[in-house]
Design a protein around this motif. Structure first.
Motif, PDB file in Angstrom:
ATOM      1  N   HIS A  80     -45.916 124.765 -23.623  1.00  0.00           N
ATOM      2  CA  HIS A  80     -44.703 124.837 -22.809  1.00  0.00           C
ATOM      3  C   HIS A  80     -44.595 126.193 -22.122  1.00  0.00           C
TER       4      HIS A  80
ATOM      5  N   ASN B  88     -44.583 126.883 -18.067  1.00  0.00           N
ATOM      6  CA  ASN B  88     -43.626 127.746 -17.358  1.00  0.00           C
ATOM      7  C   ASN B  88     -44.346 128.763 -16.488  1.00  0.00           C
TER       8      ASN B  88
ATOM      9  N   ARG C 120     -36.388 119.157 -18.090  1.00  0.00           N
ATOM     10  CA  ARG C 120     -35.121 119.684 -17.595  1.00  0.00           C
ATOM     11  C   ARG C 120     -35.340 120.967 -16.792  1.00  0.00           C
ATOM     12  N   ASP C 121     -36.231 121.825 -17.270  1.00  0.00           N
ATOM     13  CA  ASP C 121     -36.495 123.080 -16.577  1.00  0.00           C
ATOM     14  C   ASP C 121     -37.260 122.881 -15.271  1.00  0.00           C
ATOM     15  N   HIS C 122     -38.155 121.899 -15.247  1.00  0.00           N
ATOM     16  CA  HIS C 122     -39.023 121.669 -14.086  1.00  0.00           C
ATOM     17  C   HIS C 122     -39.098 120.181 -13.768  1.00  0.00           C
TER      18      HIS C 122
ATOM     19  N   THR D  69     -37.186 119.477 -22.734  1.00  0.00           N
ATOM     20  CA  THR D  69     -36.827 120.805 -22.226  1.00  0.00           C
ATOM     21  C   THR D  69     -37.654 121.155 -20.998  1.00  0.00           C
ATOM     22  N   ALA D  70     -38.952 120.863 -21.055  1.00  0.00           N
ATOM     23  CA  ALA D  70     -39.819 121.137 -19.911  1.00  0.00           C
ATOM     24  C   ALA D  70     -39.412 120.291 -18.708  1.00  0.00           C
TER      25      ALA D  70
END
Length: 120
Positions: free
Chosen positions: A80, A84, A113-115, A110-111
């Motif tokens: 992860h 990022n 949601r972030d990207h 989470t990944a």
């Protein structure tokens, strides 16, 4: 004059690794590599050729270390972090490949949601 000779910069990913490296040490090393390569990734996104080469070397070494982590959760967290780094450098192709290697659901979410561009 040797005093003014330009010294090559020694990066953390260029340092030799003394194997065997435990999972915790490997995860810490990947974290340090990703933190140190963040500025190179930003410059790589702006098409800076020298910094792009530094980013690529850092990502390659981080991926090699991540492959050797035996604990699934620690490996997914390390991957992860590399995802990022790749997204910071606008390296979507590599980030998508690495994203598929994440098996832990909450890290995967989470990944995503972030990207959001990773899921296509």
């Amino acid at each position: 004059m040797r005093w003014f000779a330009r010294k090559t910069r020694m990066d953390i990913w260029d340092q030799a690794i003394e194997w065997p490296l435990g999972d915790i040490e490997a995860a810490a090393r990947i974290r340090a590599i990703c933190d140190a390569a963040a500025q190179s990734a930003i410059a790589s996104a702006r098409n800076d050729k020298g910094e792009s080469a530094r980013y690529e070397r850092a990502a390659k070494v981080a991926m090699e270390i991540a492959m050797k982590i035996s604990d699934g959760l620690m490996r997914d967290d390390a991957v992860h972090r590399i995802v990022n780094l790749c997204m910071t450098a606008n390296d979507l192709k590599t980030a998508q490949i690495l994203f598929r290697a994440i098996h832990t659901n909450w890290i995967r979410e989470t990944a995503q949601r972030d990207h959001p561009a990773l899921v296509q």
